[in-house]
Design an enzyme around this catalytic site. Structure first.
Site, short mmCIF file in Angstrom:
data_model
loop_
_atom_site.label_atom_id
_atom_site.label_comp_id
_atom_site.label_asym_id
_atom_site.label_seq_id
_atom_site.Cartn_x
_atom_site.Cartn_y
_atom_site.Cartn_z
N ASP A 137 -31.84 3.30 22.26
CA ASP A 137 -31.81 2.92 20.52
C ASP A 137 -33.16 2.15 20.29
OD1 ASP A 137 -29.60 4.33 20.48
OD2 ASP A 137 -28.36 2.54 20.73
N ASN A 188 -33.92 10.64 17.53
CA ASN A 188 -32.72 10.63 17.72
C ASN A 188 -32.08 10.02 16.52
OD1 ASN A 188 -29.97 9.86 19.19
ND2 ASN A 188 -30.86 7.93 19.14
N SER A 209 -21.61 18.00 14.52
CA SER A 209 -21.76 18.10 13.13
C SER A 209 -23.26 18.12 12.70
CB SER A 209 -20.85 17.18 12.39
OG SER A 209 -21.30 15.80 12.63
N HIS A 213 -29.04 7.43 14.92
CA HIS A 213 -27.90 6.32 15.54
C HIS A 213 -27.30 5.95 14.09
CE1 HIS A 213 -26.41 3.18 18.02
NE2 HIS A 213 -26.70 2.64 16.89
N LEU A 242 -25.45 11.58 24.73
CA LEU A 242 -25.15 10.24 25.15
C LEU A 242 -25.92 9.73 26.57
CD1 LEU A 242 -21.27 9.94 24.70
CD2 LEU A 242 -23.21 9.14 23.28
#
Ligand code: GRF
Length: 191
Positions: free
Chosen positions: A145, A102, A13, A104, A85
């Site tokens: 992350d 990225n 999405s 998160h 991933l």
């Protein structure tokens, strides 16, 4: 023209939002979608939206000799991770310094790290009794992350919240991703 590759492992999405946002942009083009999963729904979205896509199995993603030439073929300047991933290898970070963003689905540094993706994040947030959650958009480095935080936005965690209802709130917040990417690229490439 700054040419973007979006890497996504499943639903897509965010990838679709990015494609729609940059459609018709005079300065940024989504040139390629990369997925490490052959059955990822993002590949169907790409086909429907007329964006080129490539399935890249893990072994090829981690092969410098295979993967960098693929990105070169598409003259990729910038990479946007959207539900991807796999951890990016050093050769990719070196080739695209500060040029990989990225998103998160938590307020990092909380609820990040290996295994913290999708519903796992929302479950952990609820189990910890947090009263707020949110999203983080950040550059990446060789850890999960981490990197520099570019943007965060928050939502309330209500009583009776479920992982599913929290995920819906987070997806709403994630709609800001294309604009944050555009601003970041604008500063980086002066366009
Ligand atoms: C999003 O929640 C994003 O924050 C996370 O993975 C999810 C991907 O969703 N990194 P989608 O595939 O873009 O729908």
């Amino acid at each position: 023209m700054v040419r973007i590759a979006i890497f996504a492992s499943s639903n897509g999405s965010n990838a679709e939002n990015l494609i729609n946002h940059f459609a018709g942009s005079p300065s940024v083009e989504v040139s390629l979608i990369v997925s490490n999963r052959v059955d990822a729904f993002v590949l169907e979205r790409a086909a429907r939206l007329g964006v080129e896509s490539r399935y890249v199995p893990k072994s090829e993603f981690y092969s410098e000799d295979i993967f960098l030439p693929l990105l070169d073929d598409y003259k990729i300047d910038f990479i946007v991770l959207a539900g991807f991933l796999l951890k990016c290898p050093t050769f990719l970070l070196d080739k695209y310094p500060n040029r990989i963003l990225n998103i998160h689905p938590s307020l990092l540094p909380k609820f990040g790290g290996k295994g913290m993706y999708g519903e796992h994040v929302h479950k952990a947030v609820l189990e910890a009794g947090e009263s707020v959650s949110g999203i983080t958009i950040h550059t990446i480095d060789d850890r999960y992350d981490c990197g520099t935080i570019i943007h965060q936005s928050e939502c309330k965690v209500d009583s009776g919240e479920t992982p599913l209802s929290l995920a819906a709130k987070i997806h709403e917040l994630e709609k800001v991703y294309p604009q944050v990417v555009e601003n970041y690229i604008g500063k980086m490439f002066n366009n």
